[in-house]
Design an enzyme around this catalytic site. Structure first.
Site, PDB file in Angstrom:
ATOM      1  CG  HIS A 115      11.877  43.381  13.429  1.00 32.51           C
ATOM      2  ND1 HIS A 115      12.915  42.408  13.373  1.00 32.51           N
ATOM      3  CD2 HIS A 115      11.902  43.944  12.307  1.00 32.51           C
ATOM      4  CE1 HIS A 115      13.600  42.455  12.370  1.00 32.51           C
ATOM      5  NE2 HIS A 115      13.109  43.470  11.683  1.00 32.51           N
ATOM      6  CB  THR A 166      -1.468  48.428  23.405  1.00 31.56           C
ATOM      7  OG1 THR A 166      -2.190  48.688  24.598  1.00 31.56           O
ATOM      8  CG2 THR A 166      -0.709  49.215  23.195  1.00 31.56           C
ATOM      9  CE  LYS A 167      -4.222  45.662  27.785  1.00 35.45           C
ATOM     10  NZ  LYS A 167      -4.632  45.729  29.510  1.00 35.45           N
ATOM     11  NE  ARG A 181      -5.703  52.543  31.345  1.00 38.28           N
ATOM     12  CZ  ARG A 181      -5.352  52.379  32.608  1.00 38.28           C
ATOM     13  NH1 ARG A 181      -6.283  53.134  33.712  1.00 38.28           N
ATOM     14  NH2 ARG A 181      -4.165  51.799  33.007  1.00 38.28           N
TER      15      ARG A 181
END
Length: 573
Positions: A115, A166-167, A181
């Site tokens: 967003h 997130t990665k 991780r």
């Protein structure tokens, strides 16, 4: 007993892998899919889409034998390969590309959009944007996981339940935690002993931390005798000389578990006790008694003038950090280090035995670098050169002298082969590279050496299994992992074993012993053991991506964050 269709809940919608295109359900599916095809979708053979799944896509392509189960929410621009599954209540939104054989657990969210959130308009009046998400072939995503926009997940990946990705995730990786991780490589283990244990282990960590917090007051009171903190009760460990470190350890434990000073103590009074014996001329803190009676006597010490050896060197660390946790600082800079010339420093480092005495040499570097960091942090306006002293000369020598083949400064010994070198590596890098926020010179070589040392049988003996030796492995692995994923799966396997073992060592009301297997005084739970093992447990958990479950983060001597960062050339400090 299964609910009937009249109840509005159908078995096939929640267990769609039981779908048979040749069954009567096949006709209903054909009608359901015809509506989607009419709207522009491309749908392969043997596909099942539950009638109560919300499928509202701008573009949709589904491969053969894929199913979308009950109450899944699917929208956006989606390409889904063959043999994929989107299980009940999963959310797949945005620009998503899936390979073949992707299994998405229930309640998982794959969110391929973001967003807009400029400050000029309320968020509800702003639009969205997307980088998109790519999922490779043969990917298993556990229930309640979340994958955020912009992520690429490689082939053959397993994402643990409740992970937040997130990665990007490399091929064959097993990831867990928040943020997720890598905890191992699927190819390194063909048995079942190291299956993904993220959620289960996270629960164990949470239970442990709650238990430790509930008992923090008792274990601190247990080690307060005759007006002073002692490392271990005298009736269990024998008489101990009054010391400075138990006070600092008590402050660290209380900060970790209670987010406060030790119960019954005023922070300002603790700062007074910890700093009362600091020598204004040198900034060193000699050994002594910090009870009220002990403070009335003038400090005497035969400590060396330079903080390279002796207890005063560790007091730079323990007291320097403890007073900061209490909201204070050392009253005087550590002038013994600040006034040390680079020539004197290098001469001292060159004269040391980096084989048999690598640990002591690393400890000296730790004290020197910590003194520089404290001087920069607290006395930059009072000291020439902003308090840096010999820190640049120290860093230059360390970088030039690191062994590119081993990543170490120490040399191997006959047995235990790498004990001195690895332990010295931890102390040296903790005080310098980690504390100043700098990368290691040779992280992959260091990992190779540390993992070789971690397999040494000595570390499993009553003498070898102690807080120092475990910390001296996990911290280097953790620190190097900030630069490289080299052999991460092997490190994670070791960390998982060590973490489970450490959690079992807690003694109710007493904490943790420095050497849990020892039959001597080091096997008695005390302040030093508890403070060190609490930090070790955090590092092991963080290396596995599970530290959030503990609800604490070290802020003292074992703080994972740099104390100061040296300003790059061309910037203001």
């Amino acid at each position: 007993m299964h609910p009937s269709p009249a109840d509005g809940v159908r078995r096939i919608d929640f267990l769609p892998w039981e779908y048979d295109p040749a069954s009567p359900e096949g006709q209903a599916q054909a009608a359901r899919q015809q509506d989607l095809v009419a709207a522009g979708a491309r749908i392969g053979d043997g596909v099942f889409i539950a009638p109560n799944a919300a499928v509202f896509c701008d573009r949709l392509s589904i491969g053969d034998r894929t199913y979308v189960a009950a109450l899944a929410y699917v929208t956006g621009d989606l390409t889904i390969g063959a043999d994929c599954s989107i299980n009940p209540y999963a959310v797949v939104r945005g620009e998503i590309r899936m390979g073949d054989g992707v299994r998405i657990g229930a309640h998982t969210s794959i969110l391929g959009f973001n967003h807009s959130m400029s400050t000029e308009l309320p968020i509800h009046q702003q639009g969205t944007w997307s980088k998109g998400i790519t999922l490779g072939d043969d990917v298993w995503i556990g229930s309640n996981a979340t994958i955020l926009d912009g992520v690429t997940v490689g082939d053959h990946v397993v994402i643990g339940a409740s992970a937040v990705v997130t990665k990007d995730v490399p091929d064959w990786a097993v990831v867990a935690g928040n943020p997720a991780r890598v905890i191992r490589d699927r190819r390194t283990d063909t048995g079942g002993s190291r299956a993904p244990q993220g959620p289960e282990l996270a629960t164990e960590l949470q239970t442990f931390a709650n238990r430790a917090r509930d008992q923090a007051g008792d274990l601190l009171a247990r080690c307060f005798e005759d007006g002073r903190f002692v490392d271990r009760p005298a009736d269990l460990a024998g008489p101990l000389e009054p010391g400075v470190r138990p006070w600092a350890d008590a402050v660290e434990i209380a900060d970790l578990l209670l987010d406060a000073a030790p119960p019954g103590f005023d922070p300002a009074d603790l700062v007074r006790r910890l700093t009362a014996r600091q020598d204004p001329a040198t900034g060193l803190i000699p050994a002594g008694d910090l009870s009220d009676g002990g403070l009335e006597r003038a400090p005497t010490s035969d400590e060396p003038l330079l903080p390279t050896d002796g207890s005063a060197s560790y007091h730079i660390l323990s007291v320097g950090y403890a007073v900061r946790l209490l909201g204070g600082r050392l009253p005087h800079p550590v002038r013994a280090v600040h006034e040390l010339s680079e020539r004197q420093l290098i001469s001292d480092l060159e004269a040391r035995d980096w084989g048999a005495r690598a640990w002591g040499s690393g400890a000296a570097v730790d004290a020197l670098a910590t003194a520089c960091a404290l001087n920069i942090a607290d006395f930059s306006t009072e000291l020439p050169d902003g308090g840096t002293g010999p820190v640049y000369g120290l860093l230059g020598w360390l970088t030039a002298r690191a062994n590119p083949a081993t990543g170490m400064w120490g040399a191997p010994e006959p047995a235990p082969r790498w004990l001195q070198a690895v332990n010295g590596f931890y102390r040296l890098t903790r005080g310098s590279y980690a504390q100043l926020g700098l990368p290691l010179p040779y992280p992959e070589a260091a990992i190779d050496t540390v993992l070789e040392h971690a397999a040494d049988p000595h570390l499993a003996t009553p003498e070898g299994y102690n807080a120092c030796n475990v910390l001296d492995v996990v911290h280097p692995l953790w620190l190097a992992a900030n630069q490289t994923e080299h052999r991460r799966a092997e490190g994670a396997a070791w960390a998982q074993d060590q973490l489970r073992r450490a959690l079992r060592n807690w003694s109710d009301g007493a904490g943790l012993a420095f050497a849990p297997l020892s039959a001597g005084s080091d096997g008695v739970a005390g302040l030093q053991g508890t403070e060190m093992w609490l930090s070790i447990i955090w590092y092991l958990a963080d290396y596995l991506g599970l530290a959030d479950a503990l609800g604490y983060r070290p802020r003292g001597v074992h703080n994972p964050d740099p104390l100061v960062r040296l300003a790059p050339v061309g910037t203001k400090g």
